[in-house]
Write an enzyme that holds these catalytic residues in place. Structure first.
Site, PDB file in Angstrom:
ATOM      1  CG  ASN A  95      -1.773  -1.520   0.996  1.00  0.00           C
ATOM      2  OD1 ASN A  95      -2.368  -1.224   0.359  1.00  0.00           O
ATOM      3  ND2 ASN A  95      -1.611  -2.076   2.236  1.00  0.00           N
ATOM      4  CG  HIS A 108       4.730  -1.918   5.139  1.00  0.00           C
ATOM      5  ND1 HIS A 108       4.504  -0.846   5.251  1.00  0.00           N
ATOM      6  CD2 HIS A 108       3.898  -1.987   5.008  1.00  0.00           C
ATOM      7  CE1 HIS A 108       3.307  -0.546   4.954  1.00  0.00           C
ATOM      8  NE2 HIS A 108       2.599  -1.245   5.336  1.00  0.00           N
ATOM      9  CG  HIS A 110       1.106  -5.940   4.047  1.00  0.00           C
ATOM     10  ND1 HIS A 110       0.432  -5.710   4.956  1.00  0.00           N
ATOM     11  CD2 HIS A 110       0.950  -4.811   3.147  1.00  0.00           C
ATOM     12  CE1 HIS A 110       0.282  -5.141   5.230  1.00  0.00           C
ATOM     13  NE2 HIS A 110       0.407  -4.199   4.478  1.00  0.00           N
TER      14      HIS A 110
HETATM   15  P1  5GP Z   1      -0.172  -1.111   5.701  1.00  0.00           P
HETATM   16  O1  5GP Z   1      -1.762  -1.030   5.897  1.00  0.00           O
HETATM   17  O2  5GP Z   1       0.415   0.290   5.803  1.00  0.00           O
HETATM   18  O3  5GP Z   1      -0.187  -1.448   4.451  1.00  0.00           O
HETATM   19  O4  5GP Z   1      -0.164  -1.479   6.821  1.00  0.00           O
HETATM   20  C1  5GP Z   1       0.291  -1.877   8.040  1.00  0.00           C
HETATM   21  C2  5GP Z   1       0.748  -3.767   8.600  1.00  0.00           C
HETATM   22  O5  5GP Z   1       0.933  -3.293   9.717  1.00  0.00           O
HETATM   23  C3  5GP Z   1      -1.086  -3.531   9.132  1.00  0.00           C
HETATM   24  O6  5GP Z   1      -1.064  -4.807   8.133  1.00  0.00           O
HETATM   25  C4  5GP Z   1      -0.320  -3.890  10.423  1.00  0.00           C
HETATM   26  O7  5GP Z   1      -1.532  -4.707  11.307  1.00  0.00           O
HETATM   27  C5  5GP Z   1       0.853  -4.135  10.827  1.00  0.00           C
HETATM   28  N1  5GP Z   1       1.038  -3.554  12.095  1.00  0.00           N
HETATM   29  C6  5GP Z   1       1.067  -2.296  13.148  1.00  0.00           C
HETATM   30  N2  5GP Z   1       1.205  -1.904  14.201  1.00  0.00           N
HETATM   31  C7  5GP Z   1       2.597  -3.837  13.704  1.00  0.00           C
HETATM   32  C8  5GP Z   1       3.170  -3.812  15.243  1.00  0.00           C
HETATM   33  O8  5GP Z   1       3.649  -3.159  16.141  1.00  0.00           O
HETATM   34  N3  5GP Z   1       3.698  -5.023  14.803  1.00  0.00           N
HETATM   35  C9  5GP Z   1       3.303  -5.758  14.085  1.00  0.00           C
HETATM   36  N4  5GP Z   1       4.177  -6.841  13.755  1.00  0.00           N
HETATM   37  N5  5GP Z   1       2.870  -5.701  12.367  1.00  0.00           N
HETATM   38  C10 5GP Z   1       1.837  -4.168  13.016  1.00  0.00           C
END
Ligand code: 5GP
Length: 125
Positions: A95, A108, A110
């Site tokens: 994203n 990052h 996923h």
């Molecule tokens: P985004 O929406 O930015 O692509 O995804 C961020 C991801 O980071 C989400 O899936 C969320 O669950 C994960 N995330 C947020 N905080 C933490 C954390 O403290 N530790 C881990 N391992 N994942 C996190």
């Protein structure tokens, strides 16, 4: 837009917050998502400070880019979802920015798998 080094992944990289680590080398860190959306839900991040794919692809060194993507593939194999290792496949998502609902402003990807993850972008239209 400047990189915000208070983001949660920057804090994980500095060791201020723990993570459930899968793999780590000079260029990248892989760990399990804290709120998994599939039986396998890993995150892979570069060690250096990049906001999103746009920033990473424009500004990372060739070694950082190669290291990052090699780890991404390795994680799929390590977690048993890569077809080459007998798994049933997986999806990569990255994203970038508000339209994509990027929550953490450190680049990052996923890696999602371990069961069928559905058709892509069901509600994107
Ligand atoms: P985004 O929406 O930015 O692509 O995804 C961020 C991801 O980071 C989400 O899936 C969320 O669950 C994960 N995330 C947020 N905080 C933490 C954390 O403290 N530790 C881990 N391992 N994942 C996190």
């Amino acid at each position: 837009m400047a990189y915000d080094d208070s983001n949660i992944f920057a804090r994980i990289l500095r060791g201020e917050i723990p993570c459930n680590r899968i793999a780590e080398d000079d260029y990248a860190l892989a760990f399990h998502d804290i709120a998994p959306q599939a039986p396998v839900h890993a995150l892979v991040i570069p060690k250096a400070a990049y906001i999103d794919l746009d920033d990473f692809s424009a500004n990372a060194s060739d070694a950082e880019i190669a290291g990052f993507w090699r780890m991404a593939g390795q994680v799929g194999r390590m977690l048993g979802v890569a077809q080459a290792g007998g798994g049933n496949g997986y999806r990569l998502i990255s994203n970038a920015g508000p339209d994509a609902h990027q929550e953490v402003p450190h680049f990052h990807i996923h890696i999602l798998g371990g069961h069928p993850v559905g058709r892509m972008l069901a509600d994107a239209r």
